[in-house]
Motif scaffolding. Structure first.
Motif, mmCIF file in Angstrom:
data_model
loop_
_atom_site.group_PDB
_atom_site.id
_atom_site.type_symbol
_atom_site.label_atom_id
_atom_site.label_comp_id
_atom_site.label_asym_id
_atom_site.label_seq_id
_atom_site.Cartn_x
_atom_site.Cartn_y
_atom_site.Cartn_z
ATOM 1 N N VAL A 284 0.714 0.024 2.271
ATOM 2 C CA VAL A 284 -0.905 -0.432 2.250
ATOM 3 C C VAL A 284 -1.295 -0.014 0.612
ATOM 4 O O VAL A 284 -1.890 -0.948 -0.137
ATOM 5 C CB VAL A 284 -1.597 0.608 3.287
ATOM 6 C CG1 VAL A 284 -3.112 0.418 2.960
ATOM 7 C CG2 VAL A 284 -1.402 0.352 4.419
ATOM 8 N N GLU A 285 -0.840 1.061 0.363
ATOM 9 C CA GLU A 285 -1.283 1.487 -1.090
ATOM 10 C C GLU A 285 -0.597 0.496 -2.137
ATOM 11 O O GLU A 285 -1.212 0.039 -3.355
ATOM 12 C CB GLU A 285 -0.762 2.939 -1.496
ATOM 13 C CG GLU A 285 -1.612 3.830 -0.938
ATOM 14 C CD GLU A 285 -0.942 5.176 -1.212
ATOM 15 O OE1 GLU A 285 -1.708 6.223 -0.746
ATOM 16 O OE2 GLU A 285 -0.098 5.445 -1.855
ATOM 17 N N GLU A 286 0.577 -0.253 -1.787
ATOM 18 C CA GLU A 286 1.229 -0.968 -2.680
ATOM 19 C C GLU A 286 0.485 -2.381 -2.730
ATOM 20 O O GLU A 286 0.408 -2.893 -3.644
ATOM 21 C CB GLU A 286 2.697 -1.198 -2.051
ATOM 22 C CG GLU A 286 3.502 -2.288 -3.084
ATOM 23 C CD GLU A 286 5.017 -2.280 -2.428
ATOM 24 O OE1 GLU A 286 6.019 -2.375 -3.151
ATOM 25 O OE2 GLU A 286 5.181 -2.602 -1.210
ATOM 26 N N ARG A 287 0.033 -2.641 -1.639
ATOM 27 C CA ARG A 287 -0.889 -3.953 -1.375
ATOM 28 C C ARG A 287 -2.151 -3.811 -2.412
ATOM 29 O O ARG A 287 -2.635 -4.566 -2.895
ATOM 30 C CB ARG A 287 -1.327 -4.440 -0.033
ATOM 31 C CG ARG A 287 0.064 -5.015 0.835
ATOM 32 C CD ARG A 287 -0.206 -4.704 2.170
ATOM 33 N NE ARG A 287 0.913 -5.424 2.850
ATOM 34 C CZ ARG A 287 2.169 -5.226 2.859
ATOM 35 N NH1 ARG A 287 2.657 -4.416 1.921
ATOM 36 N NH2 ARG A 287 3.147 -6.052 3.432
ATOM 37 N N VAL A 288 -2.891 -2.481 -2.004
ATOM 38 C CA VAL A 288 -3.860 -2.320 -2.754
ATOM 39 C C VAL A 288 -3.876 -2.310 -4.398
ATOM 40 O O VAL A 288 -4.636 -2.964 -5.153
ATOM 41 C CB VAL A 288 -4.761 -0.959 -2.587
ATOM 42 C CG1 VAL A 288 -5.651 -0.438 -3.535
ATOM 43 C CG2 VAL A 288 -5.140 -0.782 -1.112
ATOM 44 N N ARG A 291 -3.303 -5.951 -5.405
ATOM 45 C CA ARG A 291 -4.651 -6.481 -5.516
ATOM 46 C C ARG A 291 -5.597 -6.452 -6.707
ATOM 47 O O ARG A 291 -6.200 -6.870 -7.169
ATOM 48 C CB ARG A 291 -5.565 -6.487 -4.263
ATOM 49 C CG ARG A 291 -5.197 -7.107 -3.160
ATOM 50 C CD ARG A 291 -5.921 -6.997 -2.009
ATOM 51 N NE ARG A 291 -5.281 -7.627 -0.616
ATOM 52 C CZ ARG A 291 -5.954 -8.109 0.263
ATOM 53 N NH1 ARG A 291 -7.304 -8.241 0.356
ATOM 54 N NH2 ARG A 291 -5.432 -8.592 1.403
ATOM 55 N N MET A 292 -5.356 -4.822 -6.817
ATOM 56 C CA MET A 292 -6.170 -4.506 -8.339
ATOM 57 C C MET A 292 -5.689 -4.868 -9.514
ATOM 58 O O MET A 292 -6.375 -4.953 -10.537
ATOM 59 C CB MET A 292 -6.099 -2.832 -8.089
ATOM 60 C CG MET A 292 -6.755 -2.069 -7.170
ATOM 61 S SD MET A 292 -8.527 -2.223 -7.646
ATOM 62 C CE MET A 292 -8.672 -1.647 -9.329
ATOM 63 N N GLN A 293 -4.524 -5.443 -9.461
ATOM 64 C CA GLN A 293 -3.895 -6.048 -10.699
ATOM 65 C C GLN A 293 -3.997 -7.562 -10.815
ATOM 66 O O GLN A 293 -3.056 -8.097 -11.470
ATOM 67 C CB GLN A 293 -2.527 -5.416 -11.063
ATOM 68 C CG GLN A 293 -2.531 -3.879 -11.455
ATOM 69 C CD GLN A 293 -1.118 -3.366 -11.386
ATOM 70 O OE1 GLN A 293 -0.484 -3.491 -10.618
ATOM 71 N NE2 GLN A 293 -1.076 -2.458 -12.442
ATOM 72 N N SER A 294 -4.854 -8.053 -9.972
ATOM 73 C CA SER A 294 -4.722 -9.392 -10.041
ATOM 74 C C SER A 294 -6.292 -10.052 -10.023
ATOM 75 O O SER A 294 -7.164 -9.397 -9.576
ATOM 76 C CB SER A 294 -3.996 -10.152 -8.971
ATOM 77 O OG SER A 294 -4.455 -9.792 -7.591
ATOM 78 N N ASP A 324 -15.072 -0.359 -4.190
ATOM 79 C CA ASP A 324 -16.071 -1.317 -3.849
ATOM 80 C C ASP A 324 -16.099 -2.850 -3.989
ATOM 81 O O ASP A 324 -15.953 -3.577 -3.035
ATOM 82 C CB ASP A 324 -17.566 -1.009 -4.306
ATOM 83 C CG ASP A 324 -18.240 0.412 -3.713
ATOM 84 O OD1 ASP A 324 -17.734 0.794 -2.738
ATOM 85 O OD2 ASP A 324 -18.862 0.962 -4.263
ATOM 86 N N LEU A 325 -15.598 -3.071 -4.902
ATOM 87 C CA LEU A 325 -15.115 -4.585 -5.551
ATOM 88 C C LEU A 325 -14.084 -5.130 -4.399
ATOM 89 O O LEU A 325 -14.175 -6.163 -3.931
ATOM 90 C CB LEU A 325 -14.985 -4.509 -6.887
ATOM 91 C CG LEU A 325 -14.202 -5.793 -7.462
ATOM 92 C CD1 LEU A 325 -15.294 -6.779 -7.586
ATOM 93 C CD2 LEU A 325 -13.647 -5.744 -8.800
ATOM 94 N N LEU A 326 -12.979 -4.119 -4.425
ATOM 95 C CA LEU A 326 -11.996 -4.476 -3.528
ATOM 96 C C LEU A 326 -12.331 -4.837 -1.913
ATOM 97 O O LEU A 326 -11.800 -5.571 -1.388
ATOM 98 C CB LEU A 326 -10.825 -3.355 -3.604
ATOM 99 C CG LEU A 326 -9.355 -3.632 -3.448
ATOM 100 C CD1 LEU A 326 -8.910 -4.530 -4.577
ATOM 101 C CD2 LEU A 326 -8.635 -2.532 -3.214
ATOM 102 N N MET A 327 -13.198 -3.972 -1.414
ATOM 103 C CA MET A 327 -13.554 -3.853 -0.053
ATOM 104 C C MET A 327 -14.371 -5.391 0.100
ATOM 105 O O MET A 327 -14.297 -5.676 1.119
ATOM 106 C CB MET A 327 -14.169 -2.875 0.246
ATOM 107 C CG MET A 327 -13.569 -1.519 0.305
ATOM 108 S SD MET A 327 -12.124 -1.662 1.465
ATOM 109 C CE MET A 327 -11.449 0.110 1.532
ATOM 110 N N ASN A 330 -13.292 -8.888 1.071
ATOM 111 C CA ASN A 330 -12.528 -9.010 2.312
ATOM 112 C C ASN A 330 -12.034 -10.577 2.532
ATOM 113 O O ASN A 330 -12.807 -11.414 2.333
ATOM 114 C CB ASN A 330 -13.669 -8.758 3.272
ATOM 115 C CG ASN A 330 -12.768 -8.756 4.671
ATOM 116 O OD1 ASN A 330 -11.714 -8.671 4.709
ATOM 117 N ND2 ASN A 330 -13.818 -8.537 5.822
ATOM 118 N N GLY A 331 -11.036 -10.635 3.152
ATOM 119 C CA GLY A 331 -10.361 -12.094 3.346
ATOM 120 C C GLY A 331 -9.950 -13.007 2.274
ATOM 121 O O GLY A 331 -9.541 -14.083 2.282
ATOM 122 N N GLU A 332 -9.810 -12.364 0.787
ATOM 123 C CA GLU A 332 -9.529 -13.199 -0.087
ATOM 124 C C GLU A 332 -7.955 -13.386 -0.160
ATOM 125 O O GLU A 332 -7.276 -12.432 0.287
ATOM 126 C CB GLU A 332 -9.872 -12.364 -1.414
ATOM 127 C CG GLU A 332 -9.516 -13.197 -2.591
ATOM 128 C CD GLU A 332 -9.061 -12.162 -3.642
ATOM 129 O OE1 GLU A 332 -9.540 -12.362 -4.952
ATOM 130 O OE2 GLU A 332 -8.053 -11.500 -3.789
#
Lengths: 332, 332
Positions: A284-288, A291-294, A324-327, A330-332
């Motif tokens: 899960v952390e790897e996915r986060v 996402r944070m780096q794109s 907050d931005l990541l949350m 949703n669905g991206e």
């Protein structure tokens, strides 16, 4: 219908070593091809015994793993070794290591050796290693050994994700204390004192057994949850070839489905659950992190990092904004 | 109006060592009090020089850090040391270490020494250490030294989050190769060969300089981005007291705001940005991990982990489901 990933997975499973090598490269690079192949192969995995071998530099891990692999082969079983090699751009360590290691087992299809480069993985190395082990498991290897160089927390963590963790300890005045300090003994199911042929090896084994006894007493006194069992301490001399059979027997007693009492079976299940949780949290952390780096998150991360570097923003408040931005995405 | 966190922060800043100790405990435990105190103190931080000191066990790091601290004190500056101690439940290493270390500087308010227990932190140790360094920075310490025991990737990563990273290397045949393998030299701004009084120290320093030269050439040939600068290699004998002044001078040349050429200033800013991004990514992941281990996510994690442990679910598919759950809980 047949994706490249499934083709690659199929070829690897039928013994195509080049396909297996390519597949492991995809796994290491965390590509979608690697992911798809894993999804295809996962149901076939689960019967290999995953064995972690760790210990300080110079403890004789590689020699021990080679001796263990030979012993497994003599019994007609197959073995794969994943060697975690903190590689350097200077030495190109991982590749060199593979070549040296391969020579002893050259031409034997029952042995597969692969170095995983530690470089550039950061926290993801444990995840990539577990995925690689799953691929080797699905390819039918009876035992998959994960050998980690080093004594750091990260390396210890990788070895401790295996079903059975072997901690290798050379005999040497005070080295037992270093092992304790590095938290090595806490993850050990089996402790191996190598170089049993040199003077002092017996005393080192004795000191380790004494420490582990004191540790078990301390756990009880401190009210800590006692460790599942006190690890066995074994003496091995790879040079003289003694102790390797005993080590393999000790490992086999912990294999999935090994005949043991019911208490052992329940304990192994508990440990497998903890390992699975650790793996899932990591994924899960790897996915986060990905996402944070794109996309938008990437540029917001840069803006926040500039403010933090300039001491204009509290990093915790900045992290809250990024989350907050990541949350919100949703669905991206 | 005045929260307990702000009161604690205020007391710590005015030199109350007990308040500082309590605050660091809150920081280590990642409590909301610690977070609030950090938010309050952050604007006051930014002038301390954060120095990471790392190296293999037995390299003489602690002795070197003690000698460095004495030198800083002689110049009338203040210094705080955060020692990362892979503690064991058996030895209770961290606490014992503090007591032994404190004796040399007992009664000197210009020195503060604190051990951070590595146990139970996993990936969070680097984050807690950085936050602790921010607190010490805001309390007015001129230099904050982060000393990490061990040679593992995790420990190296912590030391490399400092503005200046010192890699300590004992002289010894082949030890340079171990340093290379552990990736130590890649994060070094300054390499210190300790025990300069023993035979072979000069040769070790020479070998390290040669390796670093080869490395720089290799980078160019491989087209890798060259490392910012080739690290300086210094010889120090803590026993004879030689080389410590030179080490401090080398560290000071890298201090925030130190007079240097413009290229240096730009390079330091780039490095600070990379460190801030690493810290922010870590803090976001820490939040995700905390959320995953509470409420509905916690029970879903357990259910998914059981399926993975039983080889009934693909861990990657399970991680995707967990991430979806987390994202759906927007605004929670």
């Amino acid at each position: 219908m047949t994706s490249p990933a499934v083709t690659l997975a199929g070829a690897a499973r039928t013994g195509d070593r080049r396909a297996l090598g390519r597949l492991l490269t995809e796994i290491e690079a965390r590509t979608s091809t690697g992911r798809a192949a894993l999804a295809d192969m996962y149901p076939s995995a689960g019967s290999a015994h995953l064995v972690g071998v760790t210990g300080p530099p110079g403890s004789g891990k590689s020699t021990l793993v080679a001796a263990l692999a030979s012993r497994v082969r003599k019994q007609g079983r197959t073995v794969a070794v994943l060697a975690i090699d903190p590689s350097s751009p200077i030495t190109g360590g991982a590749i060199l290591g593979d070549r040296v290691r391969m020579q002893a087992h050259a031409g034997d299809a029952g042995v597969f050796i692969r170095s995983m480069a530690a470089r550039g993985h950061a926290g993801g190395l444990a995840l990539a290693t577990l995925d690689a082990a799953t691929v080797l498991d699905a390819c039918g290897f009876d035992m998959v050994v994960i050998e980690t160089v080093g004594t750091g927390q990260g390396e210890v963590a990788i070895a401790s994700l295996a079903a059975t963790t072997v901690v290798v300890q050379p005999p040497g005045l005070g080295d037992e204390v270093q092992a304790l300090k590095a938290g090595l003994l806490e993850v050990a199911d089996i402790v191996v004192v190598t170089k049993a042929d040199v003077p002092g090896a017996d005393q080192a084994a004795g000191a380790l057994r004494a420490m582990l006894t004191v540790g078990a007493q301390h756990d009880r006194m401190a009210g800590d949850r006692p460790r599942p069992t006190r690890p066995e301490v074994l003496l091995v001399s790879a040079v003289e070839g003694t102790g390797v059979a005993e080590l393999l027997a000790a490992i086999d007693r912990r294999a999935p489905g090994a005949a043991g009492d019911r208490r052992d079976a329940a304990r192994f299940r508990d440990q497998a659950l903890v390992r699975a949780e650790t793996q899932l949290l990591g994924l899960v952390e790897e996915r986060v992190r990905t996402r944070m780096q794109s996309g938008e998150a990437r540029s917001r991360l840069n803006v926040e990092a500039q403010a933090v570097a300039a001491h204009e923003a509290d990093p915790h408040a900045a992290a809250d904004r990024l989350l907050d931005l990541l949350m919100g995405k949703n669905g991206e």
